[in-house]
Design a protein around this motif. Structure first.
Motif, PDB file in Angstrom:
ATOM      1  N   ARG A  25     -14.023  36.315  51.295  1.00  4.44           N
ATOM      2  CA  ARG A  25     -15.299  35.607  51.394  1.00  4.44           C
ATOM      3  C   ARG A  25     -15.569  34.707  50.186  1.00  4.44           C
ATOM      4  NH1 ARG A  25     -18.146  37.279  55.778  1.00  4.44           N
ATOM      5  NH2 ARG A  25     -17.497  39.260  56.674  1.00  4.44           N
ATOM      6  N   ARG A  26     -14.613  34.633  49.265  1.00  2.00           N
ATOM      7  CA  ARG A  26     -14.751  33.649  48.191  1.00  2.00           C
ATOM      8  C   ARG A  26     -14.689  32.228  48.753  1.00  2.00           C
ATOM      9  NH1 ARG A  26     -10.127  35.300  44.320  1.00  2.00           N
ATOM     10  NH2 ARG A  26     -10.611  33.278  43.385  1.00  2.00           N
ATOM     11  N   LEU A  27     -14.120  32.071  49.960  1.00  2.64           N
ATOM     12  CA  LEU A  27     -14.034  30.752  50.569  1.00  2.64           C
ATOM     13  C   LEU A  27     -15.173  30.469  51.525  1.00  2.64           C
ATOM     14  CD1 LEU A  27     -10.218  30.499  51.310  1.00  2.64           C
ATOM     15  CD2 LEU A  27     -11.543  29.005  49.823  1.00  2.64           C
ATOM     16  N   GLY A  28     -15.972  31.473  51.889  1.00  3.59           N
ATOM     17  CA  GLY A  28     -17.061  31.253  52.827  1.00  3.59           C
ATOM     18  C   GLY A  28     -17.332  32.488  53.657  1.00  3.59           C
ATOM     19  N   ALA A  29     -17.594  32.311  54.943  1.00  3.91           N
ATOM     20  CA  ALA A  29     -17.944  33.418  55.828  1.00  3.91           C
ATOM     21  C   ALA A  29     -17.223  33.231  57.153  1.00  3.91           C
ATOM     22  CB  ALA A  29     -19.456  33.460  56.056  1.00  3.91           C
ATOM     23  N   SER A  30     -16.880  34.353  57.803  1.00  3.80           N
ATOM     24  CA  SER A  30     -16.242  34.259  59.111  1.00  3.80           C
ATOM     25  C   SER A  30     -16.609  35.477  59.940  1.00  3.80           C
ATOM     26  CB  SER A  30     -14.719  34.151  58.978  1.00  3.80           C
ATOM     27  OG  SER A  30     -14.178  35.359  58.486  1.00  3.80           O
ATOM     28  N   ALA A  31     -16.477  35.343  61.247  1.00  2.00           N
ATOM     29  CA  ALA A  31     -16.758  36.454  62.161  1.00  2.00           C
ATOM     30  C   ALA A  31     -16.129  36.160  63.511  1.00  2.00           C
ATOM     31  CB  ALA A  31     -18.264  36.664  62.333  1.00  2.00           C
ATOM     32  N   ALA A  39     -17.028  29.423  58.421  1.00  2.00           N
ATOM     33  CA  ALA A  39     -17.922  28.403  57.875  1.00  2.00           C
ATOM     34  C   ALA A  39     -18.015  28.547  56.362  1.00  2.00           C
ATOM     35  CB  ALA A  39     -19.303  28.525  58.512  1.00  2.00           C
ATOM     36  N   ALA A  40     -18.623  27.550  55.736  1.00  2.00           N
ATOM     37  CA  ALA A  40     -18.708  27.534  54.278  1.00  2.00           C
ATOM     38  C   ALA A  40     -19.638  28.605  53.730  1.00  2.00           C
ATOM     39  CB  ALA A  40     -19.164  26.155  53.801  1.00  2.00           C
ATOM     40  N   SER A  41     -20.571  29.089  54.553  1.00  2.00           N
ATOM     41  CA  SER A  41     -21.516  30.098  54.093  1.00  2.00           C
ATOM     42  C   SER A  41     -22.032  30.876  55.296  1.00  2.00           C
ATOM     43  CB  SER A  41     -22.698  29.452  53.365  1.00  2.00           C
ATOM     44  OG  SER A  41     -23.501  28.722  54.283  1.00  2.00           O
ATOM     45  N   GLU A  42     -22.672  32.003  55.018  1.00  3.19           N
ATOM     46  CA  GLU A  42     -23.280  32.790  56.091  1.00  3.19           C
ATOM     47  C   GLU A  42     -24.364  31.978  56.806  1.00  3.19           C
ATOM     48  OE1 GLU A  42     -22.977  36.315  58.186  1.00  3.19           O
ATOM     49  OE2 GLU A  42     -21.886  35.803  56.356  1.00  3.19           O
ATOM     50  N   HIS A  43     -25.097  31.195  56.047  1.00  7.25           N
ATOM     51  CA  HIS A  43     -26.138  30.344  56.631  1.00  7.25           C
ATOM     52  C   HIS A  43     -25.531  29.340  57.599  1.00  7.25           C
ATOM     53  CE1 HIS A  43     -28.757  26.723  56.670  1.00  7.25           C
ATOM     54  NE2 HIS A  43     -29.729  27.627  56.753  1.00  7.25           N
ATOM     55  N   ASP A  44     -24.420  28.711  57.200  1.00  7.78           N
ATOM     56  CA  ASP A  44     -23.763  27.743  58.065  1.00  7.78           C
ATOM     57  C   ASP A  44     -23.211  28.419  59.317  1.00  7.78           C
ATOM     58  OD1 ASP A  44     -24.351  25.801  56.242  1.00  7.78           O
ATOM     59  OD2 ASP A  44     -22.328  25.646  55.424  1.00  7.78           O
ATOM     60  N   LEU A  45     -22.671  29.623  59.157  1.00  8.82           N
ATOM     61  CA  LEU A  45     -22.148  30.357  60.313  1.00  8.82           C
ATOM     62  C   LEU A  45     -23.258  30.624  61.322  1.00  8.82           C
ATOM     63  CD1 LEU A  45     -19.587  33.253  60.202  1.00  8.82           C
ATOM     64  CD2 LEU A  45     -21.594  33.440  61.654  1.00  8.82           C
ATOM     65  N   GLY A  58     -21.802  37.060  51.946  1.00 11.58           N
ATOM     66  CA  GLY A  58     -22.416  36.459  50.774  1.00 11.58           C
ATOM     67  C   GLY A  58     -22.940  35.080  51.083  1.00 11.58           C
ATOM     68  N   GLY A  59     -23.065  34.283  50.052  1.00  8.70           N
ATOM     69  CA  GLY A  59     -23.590  32.948  50.219  1.00  8.70           C
ATOM     70  C   GLY A  59     -22.474  31.943  50.418  1.00  8.70           C
ATOM     71  N   ALA A  60     -22.606  30.806  49.780  1.00  9.97           N
ATOM     72  CA  ALA A  60     -21.637  29.742  49.937  1.00  9.97           C
ATOM     73  C   ALA A  60     -20.359  30.070  49.175  1.00  9.97           C
ATOM     74  CB  ALA A  60     -22.237  28.434  49.439  1.00  9.97           C
ATOM     75  N   CYS A  61     -19.354  29.228  49.380  1.00  6.65           N
ATOM     76  CA  CYS A  61     -18.072  29.366  48.694  1.00  6.65           C
ATOM     77  C   CYS A  61     -18.283  29.483  47.196  1.00  6.65           C
ATOM     78  CB  CYS A  61     -17.214  28.144  49.021  1.00  6.65           C
ATOM     79  SG  CYS A  61     -15.679  28.038  48.109  1.00  6.65           S
ATOM     80  N   GLY A  71      -4.423  37.090  46.412  1.00  6.76           N
ATOM     81  CA  GLY A  71      -4.661  37.403  47.816  1.00  6.76           C
ATOM     82  C   GLY A  71      -5.672  36.497  48.484  1.00  6.76           C
ATOM     83  N   LEU A  72      -6.167  35.492  47.769  1.00  7.59           N
ATOM     84  CA  LEU A  72      -7.105  34.547  48.389  1.00  7.59           C
ATOM     85  C   LEU A  72      -6.406  33.780  49.513  1.00  7.59           C
ATOM     86  CD1 LEU A  72      -9.933  33.212  48.254  1.00  7.59           C
ATOM     87  CD2 LEU A  72      -8.938  31.519  46.732  1.00  7.59           C
ATOM     88  N   VAL A  73      -5.157  33.382  49.259  1.00  6.71           N
ATOM     89  CA  VAL A  73      -4.267  32.853  50.293  1.00  6.71           C
ATOM     90  C   VAL A  73      -3.233  33.931  50.558  1.00  6.71           C
ATOM     91  CG1 VAL A  73      -2.535  31.095  50.845  1.00  6.71           C
ATOM     92  CG2 VAL A  73      -4.617  30.445  49.632  1.00  6.71           C
ATOM     93  N   ARG A  74      -3.109  34.356  51.823  1.00  5.33           N
ATOM     94  CA  ARG A  74      -2.175  35.450  52.142  1.00  5.33           C
ATOM     95  C   ARG A  74      -0.730  34.996  52.053  1.00  5.33           C
ATOM     96  NH1 ARG A  74      -4.839  39.701  54.189  1.00  5.33           N
ATOM     97  NH2 ARG A  74      -6.995  39.337  54.818  1.00  5.33           N
ATOM     98  N   ARG A  75      -0.450  33.818  52.570  1.00  4.59           N
ATOM     99  CA  ARG A  75       0.906  33.302  52.561  1.00  4.59           C
ATOM    100  C   ARG A  75       0.864  31.852  52.991  1.00  4.59           C
ATOM    101  NH1 ARG A  75       0.431  32.937  57.579  1.00  4.59           N
ATOM    102  NH2 ARG A  75       0.170  34.596  59.096  1.00  4.59           N
ATOM    103  N   LEU A  76       1.936  31.136  52.726  1.00  3.73           N
ATOM    104  CA  LEU A  76       2.163  29.831  53.312  1.00  3.73           C
ATOM    105  C   LEU A  76       3.248  30.022  54.367  1.00  3.73           C
ATOM    106  CD1 LEU A  76       2.216  27.507  50.161  1.00  3.73           C
ATOM    107  CD2 LEU A  76       0.290  28.146  51.590  1.00  3.73           C
TER     108      LEU A  76
END
Length: 258
Positions: free
Chosen positions: A1-7, A49-55, A106-109, A158-163
């Protein structure tokens, strides 16, 4: 969630409007999966999305334009989430582990602006040029060495799992997949989830938040295979050995990918 929010999210579209509703969902840049599944909730998609609010804003827009209520199922704990396929004759599974509970929404990125610019250009993939990291850096306003250093740090953290290469598994013959769900007591779900994740046939496994009165299930796994019978046989075998079907459960096969 350092990059944003997802569900993960789902809705129940009238059959005669399914394609139109799916097209409206797919128009959102925030949507990265969109599948029809065999269930009353017949359209399933992932919102990032970039944030929970945007989601919440994306979901509200879909509800407004389609007239369909959306259930939102955030990740609570991951057990095996790095989807991969063994295209050889034998199934093998690298050692899986739980990363522990997912952080609360959390909030935004929270990345610094310079890293966020690089993440934005990286998400489109590596350009097919002799020095792809120099090209990424140029787009983000960074030197090649800095771009490489940041990406290496993201991989280590671990922010990026793999390329890797995105494989279109349907075209490779893995044409059947089922999302298998159970309503497991909260005090048992972590143990059962970790055991389920160790099964070679399981390609994804995680715990998600319930939506009471609409979606009571909290333990999810995906099983992919060449045919429906193969997937069902693997699912039934796993459920019998782990005693999963003592709990309420359902199997949702995908029909179409939008």
């Amino acid at each position: 969630r350092r990059l944003g929010a997802s569900a993960l999210a789902a809705l129940a579209a009238p059959s005669e409007r399914l394609e139109a509703v799916a097209a409206r969902v797919s128009r959102e840049a925030a949507i990265n999966h969109n599948y029809q599944r065999e269930h009353r909730y017949n359209l399933w998609f992932v919102v990032t999305a970039a944030s929970e609010h945007d989601l919440r804003g994306v979901v509200a827009g879909i509800e407004r334009d389609t007239g369909c209520a959306v259930i939102v199922l955030p990740l609570e704990e991951e057990y095996h989430i790095d989807l991969g396929f063994d295209l050889g004759a034998e199934r093998r599974r690298p050692a899986c582990h739980s990363a522990g509970p997912a952080p609360l929404p959390g909030g935004a990125c929270t990345l610094p602006e310079i890293e966020r610019r690089l993440a934005t250009v990286l998400q489109a993939g590596l350009p097919l040029v002799a020095r792809p990291y120099a090209a990424l850096g140029e787009q983000a306003g960074l030197a090649e060495g800095m771009a490489i250093e940041l990406i290496e740090r993201w991989l280590a953290d671990g922010l990026v799992r793999r390329l890797g290469v995105v494989v279109r598994h349907h075209e490779l013959g893995l044409g059947a997949n089922a999302m298998c769900v159970w309503d497991i007591p909260d005090e048992q779900v972590a143990d059962l989830g970790r055991r389920l994740a160790r099964e070679p046939a399981v390609t994804l496994c995680y715990r998600r938040r319930r939506v009471l009165l609409g979606w009571p299930y909290n333990l999810f796994c995906m099983i992919h295979g060449h045919a429906r019978d193969e997937v069902l046989a693997a699912r039934d075998d796993i459920a019998a050995r782990l005693g999963l079907d003592a709990a309420p459960h359902e199997v949702l096969f995908s029909c179409r990918r939008f």
